[in-house]
Design a protein around this motif. Structure first.
Motif, PDB file in Angstrom:
ATOM      1  N   LEU A   1       0.828  -1.211   0.000  1.00 54.52           N
ATOM      2  CA  LEU A   1       0.000   0.000   0.000  1.00 54.52           C
ATOM      3  C   LEU A   1       0.861   1.260   0.000  1.00 54.52           C
ATOM      4  O   LEU A   1       0.561   2.241  -0.683  1.00 54.52           O
ATOM      5  N   LEU A   2       1.935   1.237   0.766  1.00 53.25           N
ATOM      6  CA  LEU A   2       2.839   2.382   0.811  1.00 53.25           C
ATOM      7  C   LEU A   2       3.508   2.600  -0.540  1.00 53.25           C
ATOM      8  O   LEU A   2       3.612   3.734  -1.021  1.00 53.25           O
ATOM      9  N   LEU A   3       3.953   1.512  -1.169  1.00 57.05           N
ATOM     10  CA  LEU A   3       4.552   1.631  -2.497  1.00 57.05           C
ATOM     11  C   LEU A   3       3.540   2.149  -3.524  1.00 57.05           C
ATOM     12  O   LEU A   3       3.888   2.965  -4.385  1.00 57.05           O
ATOM     13  N   ALA A   4       2.302   1.698  -3.435  1.00 56.75           N
ATOM     14  CA  ALA A   4       1.273   2.186  -4.363  1.00 56.75           C
ATOM     15  C   ALA A   4       1.019   3.677  -4.158  1.00 56.75           C
ATOM     16  O   ALA A   4       0.892   4.436  -5.126  1.00 56.75           O
ATOM     17  N   PHE A   5       0.979   4.101  -2.904  1.00 53.82           N
ATOM     18  CA  PHE A   5       0.802   5.529  -2.611  1.00 53.82           C
ATOM     19  C   PHE A   5       1.960   6.353  -3.169  1.00 53.82           C
ATOM     20  O   PHE A   5       1.757   7.402  -3.779  1.00 53.82           O
ATOM     21  N   LEU A   6       3.198   5.865  -2.982  1.00 53.75           N
ATOM     22  CA  LEU A   6       4.353   6.592  -3.495  1.00 53.75           C
ATOM     23  C   LEU A   6       4.370   6.621  -5.020  1.00 53.75           C
ATOM     24  O   LEU A   6       4.777   7.609  -5.621  1.00 53.75           O
ATOM     25  N   TRP A   7       3.916   5.556  -5.646  1.00 54.68           N
ATOM     26  CA  TRP A   7       3.849   5.506  -7.099  1.00 54.68           C
ATOM     27  C   TRP A   7       2.854   6.538  -7.630  1.00 54.68           C
ATOM     28  O   TRP A   7       3.127   7.259  -8.584  1.00 54.68           O
ATOM     29  N   ILE A   8       1.684   6.630  -6.974  1.00 57.60           N
ATOM     30  CA  ILE A   8       0.676   7.622  -7.374  1.00 57.60           C
ATOM     31  C   ILE A   8       1.201   9.030  -7.129  1.00 57.60           C
ATOM     32  O   ILE A   8       1.015   9.934  -7.955  1.00 57.60           O
ATOM     33  N   LEU A   9       1.872   9.240  -6.010  1.00 56.35           N
ATOM     34  CA  LEU A   9       2.453  10.551  -5.711  1.00 56.35           C
ATOM     35  C   LEU A   9       3.502  10.931  -6.752  1.00 56.35           C
ATOM     36  O   LEU A   9       3.566  12.075  -7.204  1.00 56.35           O
ATOM     37  N   LYS A  10       4.317   9.968  -7.169  1.00 58.45           N
ATOM     38  CA  LYS A  10       5.334  10.219  -8.193  1.00 58.45           C
ATOM     39  C   LYS A  10       4.672  10.623  -9.513  1.00 58.45           C
ATOM     40  O   LYS A  10       5.119  11.567 -10.181  1.00 58.45           O
ATOM     41  N   ALA A  11       3.613   9.928  -9.888  1.00 56.44           N
ATOM     42  CA  ALA A  11       2.912  10.266 -11.136  1.00 56.44           C
ATOM     43  C   ALA A  11       2.317  11.668 -11.052  1.00 56.44           C
ATOM     44  O   ALA A  11       2.393  12.447 -12.013  1.00 56.44           O
TER      45      ALA A  11
END
Length: 148
Positions: free
Chosen positions: A85-95
């Protein structure tokens, strides 16, 4: 937090126990409305994200638990779900940040282009006026001039 009730307490000590003792930030910073509003807003935002993360994490753990075999520990499942979940959040934040940076660079380049065009037009106008002034001055000095 429930207030402590003391039988022989003064009203000031009861007020302090009810309103100030549970919030350590009030002892570190002087009281001001602007800082208080900003702190409250930030606290509410952090609490909102924590609650959303907890709810999503709980649902995801239940879903993963139903698929995985029983010998895998629940701590390991919770750790892996929270990490994903944390990685998914960071991925969305990066996008999101990539989109913002792209828009910022497009705005910067367009402003640079407009300033370049503006400078070019201004230069051409000024050089045209200077040529006209040179032609006028050249014609004015062609004939004999009286001495003063």
């Amino acid at each position: 937090m429930t207030p402590l009730i003391v039988v022989n307490a003064s009203p000031i000590s009861v007020f302090l126990r009810r309103n100030l003792a549970h919030d350590p930030r009030t002892w570190m910073h002087p009281m001001s409305d602007d800082d208080d509003d900003e702190d409250r807003t930030l606290d509410l935002l952090v609490r909102f994200f924590q609650n959303v993360f907890k709810k999503v994490s709980k649902r995801a753990r239940k879903a993963v638990r139903s698929v995985l075999p029983l010998p895998i520990s629940s701590h390991l499942v919770g750790f892996s779900v929270n990490g994903i979940l944390l990685l998914a959040f960071l991925w969305i934040l990066k996008a999101f940040l990539q989109v913002l940076c792209t828009l910022g660079s497009v705005v910067f380049v367009s402003i640079l282009l407009i300033r370049g065009i503006w400078s070019g037009v201004s230069f051409l106008q000024e050089s045209g006026h200077q040529k006209m002034d040179e032609l006028d001055m050249h014609n004015a000095w062609n004939g004999a001039q009286p001495m003063t």
